[in-house]
Design a protein around this motif. Structure first.
Motif, short mmCIF file in Angstrom:
data_model
loop_
_atom_site.label_atom_id
_atom_site.label_comp_id
_atom_site.label_asym_id
_atom_site.label_seq_id
_atom_site.Cartn_x
_atom_site.Cartn_y
_atom_site.Cartn_z
N GLN A 258 0.77 -1.30 -0.05
CA GLN A 258 0.06 -0.01 -0.11
C GLN A 258 0.77 1.23 -0.10
N LYS A 259 1.98 1.33 0.71
CA LYS A 259 2.68 2.30 0.72
C LYS A 259 3.29 2.80 -0.63
N THR A 260 4.13 1.70 -1.08
CA THR A 260 4.54 1.78 -2.51
C THR A 260 3.32 2.38 -3.54
N ARG A 261 2.38 1.70 -3.33
CA ARG A 261 1.49 1.80 -4.32
C ARG A 261 0.92 3.34 -4.39
N ARG A 262 1.00 3.66 -3.12
CA ARG A 262 0.34 5.15 -3.12
C ARG A 262 1.31 6.21 -3.54
N MET A 263 2.56 6.09 -3.29
CA MET A 263 3.62 6.99 -3.94
C MET A 263 3.66 6.66 -5.58
N SER B 210 0.03 10.71 -11.21
CA SER B 210 -1.32 11.57 -11.37
C SER B 210 -0.31 12.98 -11.98
N LEU C 6 1.16 6.09 -7.55
CA LEU C 6 -0.06 6.62 -7.91
C LEU C 6 0.00 8.21 -7.98
N ALA C 7 0.64 8.68 -6.69
CA ALA C 7 0.58 10.21 -6.81
C ALA C 7 1.41 10.73 -7.75
#
Length: 1750
Positions: free
Chosen positions: A832-837, A843, A839-840
């Motif tokens: 989750q941590k890596t994925r959120r980075m 974007s 995705l940001a």
């Protein structure tokens, strides 16, 4: 045992019923002493309260006893039990015979049954009466056996109602005795005995309302025996129904002979009798039934005349007899008219046609007949009067004359039959067959019924005494206490009839009275016997009386008793007939004054007691005037004539004395219904007949004593379960049984222990069966309880272990699942941590790129729009110019193209359709090829996966039919489906990616728009641009997405269409492959059927040829026997007659010989006719072979031509267009398979064609040889006939002809020798110069050759230098010595170590010498002498001098020698086809001058005869062993105890066992190998012997009900497996023995399979493919279930199986028993001898030193 113990709840009883006589009911409430009502429930479920008035209803027997072979074996012996057993056996098992003690009950089936064949006769021959199922043959065999053993006369008493089958039973018994007993001396006696039946039936049988062939008289046939062979017979008749001649009731007929003559009136020899149709005569039309459905009168007359001829009645006597019968018919048509109304006189017209025919046939004057028909002569003391008769009296006189004439004809016919059947040497013992009428009781009973019932009273008394004596003898022999058995004695009834002042005595007294009448006789009966208990007066006021017979009360009408008892005949008419002297007609009656008349008619009319008194006093020509009236007096002949009742009483007493002196055997025939319907049982009619025929009386006598009788061994086998361990410690079986019965049956009066049997009262066996059933049930419950407990404990232990195992695995799984969840949680946080980075960051970059893109698109859009406007303006100008030009050109083209369009419209439409179809196929194929690019690895993977799936599919499908398709086609379909799936998955993924991108893009634009709205105040232009860009983007995205979705839908539709197309192509390909496989299968089956048909025709021709050989052998044997007999008689004549002084010319001798004085001339002519018939059969066979050979080759070439003409592509159903080349490549394997099948089929057909041609050629040769032999035989007979002459000159003429023949032979031989010597001298003159140099070397050889030539007196050989060592020099005079040394006196034991076929080699060496000397006559003479010597040796063996094994060895020895000699003649002949296995030395020994073809034919026929004698010899040895070894021996112990009571087996142990049978078969096989026969011959012999084993076993299985059980099936299957194991051990698997054992195997399986449901019926029908439907149904009907373990086979199940079998095999007639006498055609193969002839060594023990080897 108390009634309360028997009549318990659940017990079954018999309740009286008015329709079914007795009905089964079950007790619902137990009976207690004193109850007046018994509560029962009927079979239909209704309750009934049965009142108990005098006694309780009879109890039912257990199911295991129902349907027993012997009714005495029933535990409860009473009327309902007997009726139920008979009905059950008749309807369910279709069994018509049942034992009832000493009685055989026979129920008429009204249907032809295959149980009277000759095989059945031989099956019952020699068997004990209890070994086989009940049958009339079993009773006949018992009588025959007792007659042979004890030398006591026997008798079969057959009785029953009209239509019950008495006549048929008598004929079957006669046929059995003549078949088993044979005939001694006179070979035609058997035919004469059987020929008496049609004659007696023609004159004594008639159609009645109850029977179409009813015997209207009683007869006693006494068949005489001497040395167990039939020597003659005598027939005695009783009470012929003469009233039927003149009167028949409605639907009845006169005697058969009248209708036979009327039906054959058109025959030339019957033209002068004036016969017409039966409806034209008064005596044959009263019953209005001129024709019967079941008879053919014209054919029956031929049978009657043929029987007369066999009985020795000449044709002239037959025609005279027919003229008398025709005269009787014409007598009935004479019309008598009354003179006035008062009836005082009558007259007959002189021109009456019937009167003229009657007088012309009998040779009497019409005026005299008319006078004595209408007048009666009265004789007083000194005067004679003529009294005119009334019309009715004249008619009565006419009918009396007709009855008297027919009675005399019948008496003469019986006497003539007895004369033909009488034996000159007499007989020692005899067997009598009494076919007599049964008890009759009609609505109107007259004199005939009274006499019949009187005879039955006498027979019943004799029967009661016989049964009582047998019961007493059985009790005395077993030494048990004898208690007098009270039985119904009918002596008072007999005394009432025949006693002093009895009914018959009073009737005779009344007949003597001048004015005696029926009324006065009735009054005398009332006055005399009204107080008798057996005589009653009827309540109606009529002249009648009632007699209480043993079978019931019968009311007799007195009308006609007196007249019938008198049997008055007009003496004037009888005297007139006696005085007739017409030689032109038939010369009818005898004149006792010595007139010349016909001896036949003298015999017909001569009565007992007629003296030599003159008849002139009876011929009054006119009335004599009387002075005063006188009283009437009876004629003298009537005063001395006995009455009918007196004659019948005397003959009946004589019959009783005859039967009392014989051992009687009783057959009671039962008529099951009055409608003559097959297998329909009317209980009421059956009970009436059972009561009348004494069966129930037998049951009552047996039931009053000890009806159930068991041997101690049978009792222990059946009831061992009831015997305790302490009781089994007894010393013997009797003690064990006694101890057990004391405990089981506590009442000692219920049983008695004899010497070898234990006797039980009625009902005790049923009680023991109940105890046994309870004991077995308790044992079964105990076993089930322990078994169920063990199963429950084992199931609980397994459940506990499974639960512990499941808990352990579940806990481990939960622990591992928790650890996995913890690890996954930690990993999820990191992801989750890596994925959120990511995705940001993504974007931000996407938003920046979107802004740049929007700007670029907006600028480009404005530029392109300006440019587009400029382009549109320019294009509009160009389009306007083009349109104007196009319009002008279009106007012209439209006019021109319209016509072309109309012409090509249809073609274009068809072309377009074809183009579209081809494009679709091309697109699909191209797409298919593109999909295959780069897919090699995937194809291999799919192929492996496809193989795995196909194997799993086959394993799941089992026996179900599956579609066979080529692997390439399935691979293409599977790859196409996989590619379609991958393409669909890719498109779906692309669509989902576009949707996700669209969603993200919309979100980004919305965020951008939000920021632009915040800046709207600063930059209005940017905001407007942003709105416009958003709107454009939205429209563009929607249009793009719509287009993409539409494209995806189109591609998806194309994939679906491609899938459907591929599926259709796959289905079409599968369908084509199926059609191709069906075509190939049909072609293969067609070829197989054709080859099978050819083989079958070949087998039929071979069997026909061998049957002709066998017939020829029989004729040759008969000829030799006849020649020996002639020589014997000639020797006797020469011994007792003087030699004639001088010879007479041969022509006179032949002339005298042809006159017919020689008693053997007829026999010779008969034998010659048989030989001519054989020659005609040979010619017909040769013509059939020629006709059958012509279409062989075209028929054999049909399958090959068909396969050659037909295209493979056409057979596969595919075209040859370019688009289908790929499909053709896919079917390459199918094409290869078809080619392989074609080549295999072609090779098989060629082999079968070659084999057929060879066998047909061999058959041609054999037929030619047989024809030559037949011609030689006919020539011999003609020579023998030519040499027959007068008695005195025959010997001298024969001696002169023999001397002339010998002189001619010597002269011919000398001339032939002179010619040969002259030729040899000329040849030697030419060789003198060549031999001068080698004179010294060749001198000794020439001298030795010359000495041998002189010694043998044979011609000198042409070339001495070419002589070989492979021949034996012999002389013509040495022929007898050679034959005696190597054939007649040959003993292989005297020369151990020699070749078994040494005689054949010696004969061939002698044959070679004759061939070398060019002496064909000497060679043929040698072979003919050898063949005759072998036949004489075999004839000696046929008399049974040696044992069976020695006979078999001897026949095998000469069969081997015959085959070896035949093979040597073929091997060394000029036929090159037999040279293939010869060596160079053997080819040097070939025959050069003599053609052995005819000798080969003779030897082939002899080999076939020897093979048949070999089989017959082996069969004689095997037949006594088969039944005992296959059915009676028990290799598996313990199964016999399941045999139900009532089916008792033989006490003695089996005489033979299966190992003995196998040992005997092994000895036969070893003997064949030891004598050097070809293995194929041994295989054929073993196959024939095993066919005998299988057929005999199956026949006895079908005829013995006790063998049709599950236990017997187990034993039989085990025995068959032992036979098969022996075949495998001996290496005889390929001998065809398994095929002949298959019917027996299926019969054993049939006894073991389940037989309950419809599915079982279908499985049973599919199992029994070799057994005939009749055999299957017979086994099912005779099947005996194990008591308490199986249920009886329901009739519905048997009907279902029978219907299925009829639908499967057709409803044609099939044979029940196997014809064990059938011989398979034998094929004797050619086997070349590996032995060199010059290496043969002849032992000195043969005494052949006179043969010189060259």
């Amino acid at each position: 045992m108390a009634s309360e113990d028997l009549y318990v709840q659940g017990a079954r009883v018999w309740i009286p019923d008015c329709v079914e006589v007795w009905r089964v009911a079950e007790i619902t409430r137990g009976y207690k002493e004193g109850d007046a009502i018994l509560h029962v429930r009927l079979e239909d479920g209704s309750a009934l309260a049965y009142p108990i008035e005098f006694q309780l209803p009879p109890l039912c027997n257990p199911d295991c006893l129902s349907g027993a072979d012997d009714l005495v074996a029933l535990s409860y012996l009473h009327e309902p039990a007997v009726l139920h057993s008979l009905r059950r056996r008749f309807l369910e098992a279709n069994v018509i015979y049942t034992y009832c003690g000493i009685i055989l009950v026979a129920i008429n089936p009204y249907k032809s049954l295959p149980i009277y064949e000759e095989e059945v006769i031989y099956a019952y021959s020699g068997r004990e009466i209890g070994d086989m199922d009940p049958h009339i043959f079993a009773l006949a065999e018992e009588a025959y056996k007792q007659m042979v053993r004890f030398g006591k006369k026997q008798s079969l008493i057959i009785s029953g109602e009209s239509g019950a089958g008495k006549t048929a039973s008598a004929k079957y018994a006669m046929r059995y005795f003549t078949t088993v007993g044979g005939c001694l001396g006179d070979t035609s006696m058997e035919e004469k005995v059987l020929a008496s039946s049609p004659v007696m039936e023609a004159f004594g049988n008639a159609k009645t309302t109850r029977n179409d062939n009813s015997s209207r008289f009683g007869k006693y046939i006494e068949i005489g025996f001497s040395q167990a062979h039939v020597t003659g017979a005598t027939i005695k008749t009783y009470l012929l129904e003469k009233s039927r001649v003149t009167f028949q009731a409605k639907a009845e007929r006169n005697y058969h002979i009248f209708y036979q003559l009327c039906a054959s009136a058109t025959l030339p020899e019957l033209q002068g009798l004036g016969l017409r149709g039966a409806e034209s005569f008064h005596y044959t039309c009263q019953g209005q039934c001129a024709a019967a459905q079941s008879t053919n009168d014209a054919a029956d007359l031929d049978s009657t005349r043929h029987a007369f001829s066999l009985l020795g009645v000449p044709e002239a006597n037959q025609l005279e007899l027919f003229s008398i019968l025709a005269a009787i018919l014409h007598l009935g048509n004479i019309v008598v008219r009354g003179r006035d109304r008062r009836g005082d006189g009558c007259f007959v017209e002189p021109a009456d046609e019937a009167l003229g025919l009657f007088c012309s046939l009998l040779g009497v004057e019409a005026s005299q007949v008319t006078r004595w028909l209408c007048h009666r002569k009265l004789v007083t003391a000194g005067e004679t009067y003529l009294k005119p008769l009334s019309r009715q009296q004249a008619l009565d006189s006419r009918d009396a004359l007709a009855k008297h004439m027919y009675g005399q004809v019948f008496r003469w016919m019986v006497s003539r039959v007895n004369r033909a059947l009488r034996s000159l040497e007499g007989h020692r013992t005899s067997i009598g067959i009494l076919d007599i009428y049964g008890f009759e009781m009609f609505e109107i009973n007259s004199f005939e019924q009274f006499c019949i019932n009187y005879a039955n009273e006498k027979l019943q008394q004799l029967f009661n005494l016989h049964v009582f004596r047998l019961e007493q003898e059985d009790y005395v022999s077993e030494e048990i206490p004898w208690v007098f058995i009270d039985f119904c004695d009918n002596q008072p009834c007999i005394e009432l009839i025949e006693g002093r002042l009895g009914i018959l005595d009073l009737l005779n007294e009344e007949c003597k009275m001048p004015q005696g009448s029926d009324g006065s006789w009735a009054q005398k009966l009332y006055q005399t016997h009204l107080n008798s208990s057996h005589f009653q007066k009827p309540k109606r006021p009529t002249d009648a009386f009632v007699v209480c017979h043993f079978a019931g009360k019968v009311e007799y009408q007195c009308d006609g008793f007196v007249e019938k008892n008198r049997d008055a005949v007009p003496e004037e008419l009888v005297g007139l007939l006696r005085a007739s002297k017409d030689d032109a007609c038939c010369k009818v009656w005898l004149s006792q004054l010595g007139s010349v008349q016909s001896a036949l008619l003298a015999e017909i009319f001569l009565e007992e007691g007629d003296g030599p008194t003159s008849l002139q006093s009876r011929r009054s020509s006119g009335p004599r005037i009387a002075g005063r009236p006188s009283r009437r007096s009876l004629p003298s002949s009537q005063k001395s004539k006995k009455s009918i009742s007196s004659q019948f009483k005397a003959s009946l007493n004589q019959l009783m004395e005859t039967l009392s002196s014989t051992a009687a055997h009783y057959i009671r025939c039962i008529k099951p219904n009055d409608g003559k319907q097959p297998f329909v049982f009317d209980s009421r009619r059956a009970v009436e007949q059972l009561r009348a025929c004494g069966v129930l009386e037998t049951i009552r006598i047996s039931a009053s004593g000890y009806p159930s009788r068991w041997t101690y061994q049978e009792f222990l086998e059946r009831y061992r379960a009831l015997v305790s361990r302490e009781e089994l410690m007894g010393t013997n079986e009797k003690q064990i049984c006694s101890l057990a019965l004391e405990r089981l049956l506590q009442d000692p009066s219920k049983y008695q222990c004899g010497k070898s049997k234990v006797f039980f009262r009625a009902g005790q066996v049923a009680y023991l069966e109940e105890l046994r059933y309870r004991r077995l049930r308790a044992a079964c419950i105990l076993l089930q309880r322990h078994l169920r407990g063990w199963l429950a404990r084992r199931r609980f232990g397994r459940a506990c272990a499974a639960a512990v195992c499941l808990q352990r695995h579940a806990r481990g799984m939960l622990a591992r699942r928790l650890a996995m969840m913890l690890r996954r949680t930690r990993a999820a946080v990191m992801l989750q941590k890596t994925r959120r980075m990511v995705l940001a960051r993504r974007s931000y970059l996407r938003m920046r790129q979107a802004v740049i893109t929007i700007q670029a698109f907006a600028r480009g859009m404005f530029a392109r729009r300006l440019y587009q406007q400029m382009v549109w303006h320019q294009k509009a100008v160009v389009i306007q110019a083009a349109v104007r030009g196009w319009l002008a050109r279009t106007h012209y083209a439209r006019l021109r193209g319209a016509v072309i369009y109309l012409q090509c419209c249809y073609r274009r439409v068809r072309a377009c359709r074809e183009l579209r179809r081809l494009r679709v196929e091309a697109r699909s194929v191209e797409h298919y090829k593109q999909l295959h690019k780069g897919m090699e690895i995937k194809v291999i993977q799919l192929q492996c996966r496809l193989d795995e799936q196909s194997s799993s599919t086959v394993s799941r499908a089992g026996n179900s039919s599956s579609v066979e398709c080529s692997p390439t086609t399935l691979l293409l379909a599977a790859s196409a489906v996989a590619i379609w799936a991958q393409e669909k998955q890719r498109l779906v993924e692309q669509l989902s990616g576009l949707n996700a991108a669209h969603t993200e893009e919309v979100q980004r634009l919305q965020a951008e728009m939000q920021r632009l709205r915040e800046d709207v105040a600063r930059d209005t232009r940017v905001q407007q641009l942003q709105e416009r860009l958003a709107e454009l983007e939205r429209h563009s995205m929607k249009s793009c997405l719509g287009q993409e979705v539409e494209e995806l839908r189109q591609r998806l539709a194309e994939v679906e269409a491609m899938k459907r197309q591929l599926g259709e192509e796959r289905d079409a390909l599968i369908q084509r492959m199926l059609e191709q496989s069906q075509d190939l299968e049909e072609q293969h089956q067609r070829a197989a059927r054709e080859s099978q048909g050819l083989l079958q025709e070949l087998e039929e021709e071979r069997a026909r040829y061998q049957s002709l050989v066998q017939e020829y052998t029989r004729l040759e044997q008969g000829y030799e026997n006849l020649r020996d007999e002639v020589a014997f008689h000639r020797g006797l004549e020469e011994r007792w007659q003087p030699t004639p002084e001088g010879p007479q010319p041969s022509g006179e001798v032949l002339l005298n010989g042809s006159v017919g004085q020689d008693p053997f001339e007829k026999a010779y002519l008969l034998l010659l006719g048989q030989l001519n018939a054989v020659n005609e059969e040979l010619a017909r066979t040769r013509e059939e072979l020629r006709r059958s050979k012509a279409p062989v080759e075209p028929e054999e070439r049909k399958p090959l031509d068909f396969l050659k003409r037909r295209n493979i592509a056409e057979m596969l159903g595919l075209g040859r267009s370019p688009e289908k080349v790929a499909v053709d490549d896919d079917l390459k394997h199918a094409y290869d398979a078809v080619q392989v099948a074609n080549r295999l089929l072609a090779s098989q057909l060629r082999e079968e064609k070659q084999q057929h041609e060879e066998e047909v050629e061999g058959l041609h040769l054999n037929i030619c040889s047989l024809k030559q032999l037949s011609q030689q035989q006919a020539a011999l007979i003609q020579d023998l006939q030519r040499h027959q002459g007068q008695e005195g000159l025959q010997h001298h003429v024969l001696r002169l002809k023999e001397e002339n023949w010998e002189l001619a032979q010597k002269l011919e031989k000398q001339e032939r020798t002179t010619l040969k010597l002259q030729k040899q001298l000329r040849a030697y003159a030419k060789q003198i110069q060549e031999l001068t140099v080698k004179r010294e070397a060749t001198g000794p050889v020439q001298e030795f050759a010359a000495s041998t030539v002189v010694l043998s007196q044979s011609p000198i050989v042409p070339s001495l230098a070419g002589l070989s060592q492979a021949m034996l020099v012999w002389r013509k005079e040495d022929e007898g010595r050679i034959i005696k040394a190597i054939i007649t006196d040959y003993k292989p034991q005297s020369s151990p170590g020699t070749l078994p076929d040494l005689p054949a080699y010696i004969l061939f060496l002698c044959f070679r010498h004759a061939d070398h000397c060019c002496d064909e006559l000497r060679a043929r003479s040698l072979l003919d002498a050898a063949i005759n010597a072998i036949k004489r040796v075999m004839k000696v063996l046929g008399f049974g001098v040696l044992k069976h094994s020695d006979d078999f060895d001897m026949v095998a020895l000469w069969l081997a020698n015959t085959c070896r000699l035949l093979n040597c003649l073929r091997q060394y002949s000029q036929d090159e086809s037999y040279w293939q296995g010869n060596t160079a030395r053997q080819n040097e020994h070939r025959l050069q001058n003599v053609d052995p073809q005819s000798s080969c034919c003779s030897l082939g026929a002899l080999a076939v005869q020897l093979y048949q004698q070999l089989i017959r010899t082996a069969e004689k040895c095997l037949k006594p062993m088969i039944v005992a070894a296959m059915l009676e021996s028990e290799p598996i112990q313990g199964l016999s105890s399941s045999c139900p009571p009532g089916h008792h087996r033989s006490l003695a142990a089996p005489t033979h066992t299966l190992p003995e049978l196998l040992q005997q078969l092994g000895s036969f096989h070893a003997a064949l190998d030891r004598h050097g026969l070809a293995p194929s011959v041994g295989h054929q012999a073993l196959r024939q012997l095993l066919f005998l084993v299988s057929g005999t076993t199956l026949n006895y299985l079908l005829l013995r009900k006790d063998t049709c059980s599950w236990s017997c099936g187990i034993q039989l299957r085990y025995n068959i497996s032992q036979l098969e194991q022996w075949l495998r051990a001996e290496g005889l698997q390929q001998s065809g023995a398994h095929e002949v054992l298959e019917p027996l195997v299926q019969a054993a399986q049939l006894l073991q399979v389940k037989k309950v449901t419809e599915e079982d019926a279908g499985a049973l029908c599919s199992l029994c493919t070799v057994l005939s439907p009749q055999q299957v149904v017979k086994i099912l009907r005779a099947y005996t279930p194990a008591v308490g373990l199986e249920e009886r086979i329901s009739p519905s199940f048997i009907s279902s199986v029978e219907k299925r079998l009829q639908d499967q095999y057709g409803g044609g007639p099939s044979q029940l028993l196997v014809d064990t006498s059938h011989l398979f055609p034998v094929h004797l193969p050619f086997t070349a001898s590996p032995l060199h002839l010059d290496e043969l060594r002849i032992p000195d023990t043969l005494n052949l030193a006179f043969l010189v080897r060259l």
